[in-house]
Design a protein around this motif. Structure first.
Motif, short mmCIF file in Angstrom:
data_model
loop_
_atom_site.label_atom_id
_atom_site.label_comp_id
_atom_site.label_asym_id
_atom_site.label_seq_id
_atom_site.Cartn_x
_atom_site.Cartn_y
_atom_site.Cartn_z
N GLY A 63 0.75 -1.31 -0.04
CA GLY A 63 0.00 0.02 -0.08
C GLY A 63 0.65 1.32 0.07
O GLY A 63 0.52 2.16 -0.73
N LYS A 64 1.88 1.24 0.74
CA LYS A 64 2.66 2.51 0.73
C LYS A 64 3.48 2.82 -0.49
O LYS A 64 3.61 4.00 -1.04
N ARG A 65 3.80 1.57 -1.15
CA ARG A 65 4.42 1.57 -2.53
C ARG A 65 3.55 2.38 -3.60
O ARG A 65 3.82 2.88 -4.85
N LEU A 66 2.13 2.37 -3.45
CA LEU A 66 1.19 2.94 -4.30
C LEU A 66 1.21 4.64 -4.62
O LEU A 66 1.07 5.00 -5.52
N PHE A 67 1.94 5.06 -3.53
CA PHE A 67 2.29 6.61 -3.43
C PHE A 67 3.46 6.96 -4.11
O PHE A 67 3.65 8.07 -4.58
N SER A 68 4.18 5.99 -4.55
CA SER A 68 5.34 6.19 -5.27
C SER A 68 5.37 6.07 -6.79
O SER A 68 6.02 6.21 -7.69
N ARG A 69 3.83 5.67 -7.31
CA ARG A 69 3.68 5.43 -8.53
C ARG A 69 3.31 6.74 -9.30
O ARG A 69 3.05 7.76 -8.63
N THR A 119 -7.25 4.28 -4.17
CA THR A 119 -6.71 2.94 -4.27
C THR A 119 -6.19 2.35 -2.83
O THR A 119 -6.62 1.28 -2.39
N HIS A 120 -5.43 3.07 -2.12
CA HIS A 120 -4.96 2.57 -0.99
C HIS A 120 -5.93 2.47 -0.05
O HIS A 120 -6.15 1.45 0.96
N PHE A 121 -6.94 3.40 0.13
CA PHE A 121 -8.27 3.15 0.88
C PHE A 121 -8.99 2.06 0.64
O PHE A 121 -9.41 1.22 1.64
N PHE A 122 -9.36 1.69 -0.57
CA PHE A 122 -9.91 0.60 -1.00
C PHE A 122 -9.06 -0.71 -0.61
O PHE A 122 -9.78 -1.75 -0.08
N LEU A 123 -7.92 -0.74 -0.83
CA LEU A 123 -7.01 -1.86 -0.53
C LEU A 123 -6.93 -2.03 0.75
O LEU A 123 -7.15 -3.34 1.31
N MET A 124 -6.84 -1.04 1.63
CA MET A 124 -6.91 -1.28 3.15
C MET A 124 -8.20 -1.96 3.56
O MET A 124 -8.34 -2.72 4.51
N LEU A 125 -9.18 -1.48 3.05
CA LEU A 125 -10.57 -1.77 3.57
C LEU A 125 -10.74 -3.26 3.04
O LEU A 125 -11.17 -3.97 4.00
N VAL A 126 -10.55 -3.67 2.00
CA VAL A 126 -10.46 -5.15 1.66
C VAL A 126 -9.63 -5.99 2.06
O VAL A 126 -9.53 -7.23 2.17
N GLY A 127 -8.33 -5.28 2.36
CA GLY A 127 -7.13 -6.22 2.68
C GLY A 127 -7.08 -6.25 4.39
O GLY A 127 -7.08 -7.35 5.01
N PHE A 128 -6.74 -4.96 5.08
CA PHE A 128 -6.60 -4.88 6.30
C PHE A 128 -7.68 -5.38 7.23
O PHE A 128 -7.56 -5.95 8.20
N ILE A 129 -8.95 -4.97 7.02
CA ILE A 129 -9.96 -5.25 7.80
C ILE A 129 -10.30 -6.59 8.17
O ILE A 129 -10.37 -7.34 9.13
N PRO A 130 -10.28 -7.49 6.87
CA PRO A 130 -10.40 -8.95 7.04
C PRO A 130 -9.25 -9.55 7.86
O PRO A 130 -9.26 -10.37 8.86
N LEU A 131 -7.99 -9.20 7.35
CA LEU A 131 -6.71 -9.73 8.10
C LEU A 131 -6.77 -9.45 9.77
O LEU A 131 -6.44 -10.09 10.43
N ALA A 132 -7.11 -8.16 10.03
CA ALA A 132 -7.17 -7.69 11.46
C ALA A 132 -8.36 -8.23 12.11
O ALA A 132 -8.08 -8.70 13.36
#
Length: 152
Positions: free
Chosen positions: A73-79, A89-102
């Motif tokens: 996710g951090k690397r998205l900002f270097s594109r 993109t980071h927001f939705f990635l964290m929603l669909v990735g981090f919330i289930p993992l957490a």
């Protein structure tokens, strides 16, 4: 690339382990519990009498996945993307990735009202961060434009 993924996973495991020690002291002061015993996942593991070593292995894999997700996710900002595109993109990635993992890590309760509140809070925090980032970037662009004007 493989080295970076290993590094990201290792960082996730280290942070997850530190957090698990802190939370274990809070929720299970008599014995180390890498997984919150009151979480839905902790309760399922206890009901099935899963060995503590397997619980730690499970947690390690979840923490590694979180580390990889965060660094990706951090690397998205270097594109070469706009700040808005990278942030969304980071927001939705964290929603669909981090919330289930957490949730699988036992950090979040498994309850739909909690998730609705979390998404709202998440969106507000992202809006604040995006606004601050936009203002900073705008100031940098203005400064660069001023320097270019003076060189003419």
């Amino acid at each position: 690339m493989k080295k970076q993924i290993f590094h990201d996973a290792t960082a996730g495991v280290l942070i997850g382990l530190i957090l698990s020690i802190i939370f274990s002291l809070m929720y299970s002061p008599n014995t180390y519990a890498p997984l919150n015993p009151y979480s839905i996942i902790g309760q399922v593991m206890a009901q099935h009498q899963v060995h503590d070593a397997l619980i730690l292995l499970y947690c390690t894999l979840i923490w590694a996945a979180i580390g990889i997700l965060f660094n990706f996710g951090k690397r998205l900002f270097s594109r070469d993307w706009s700040l808005l595109r990278a942030t969304l993109t980071h927001f939705f990635l964290m929603l669909v990735g981090f919330i289930p993992l957490a949730t699988l890590a036992g950090w979040f309760p498994f309850h739909w009202i909690f998730y609705l509140q979390l998404i709202l809070e998440f969106a507000i925090v992202y809006l604040i961060i995006w606004t601050i980032s936009y203002k900073r970037a705008s100031k940098k662009v203005d400064h660069i434009n001023q320097l270019l004007e003076h060189k003419k």
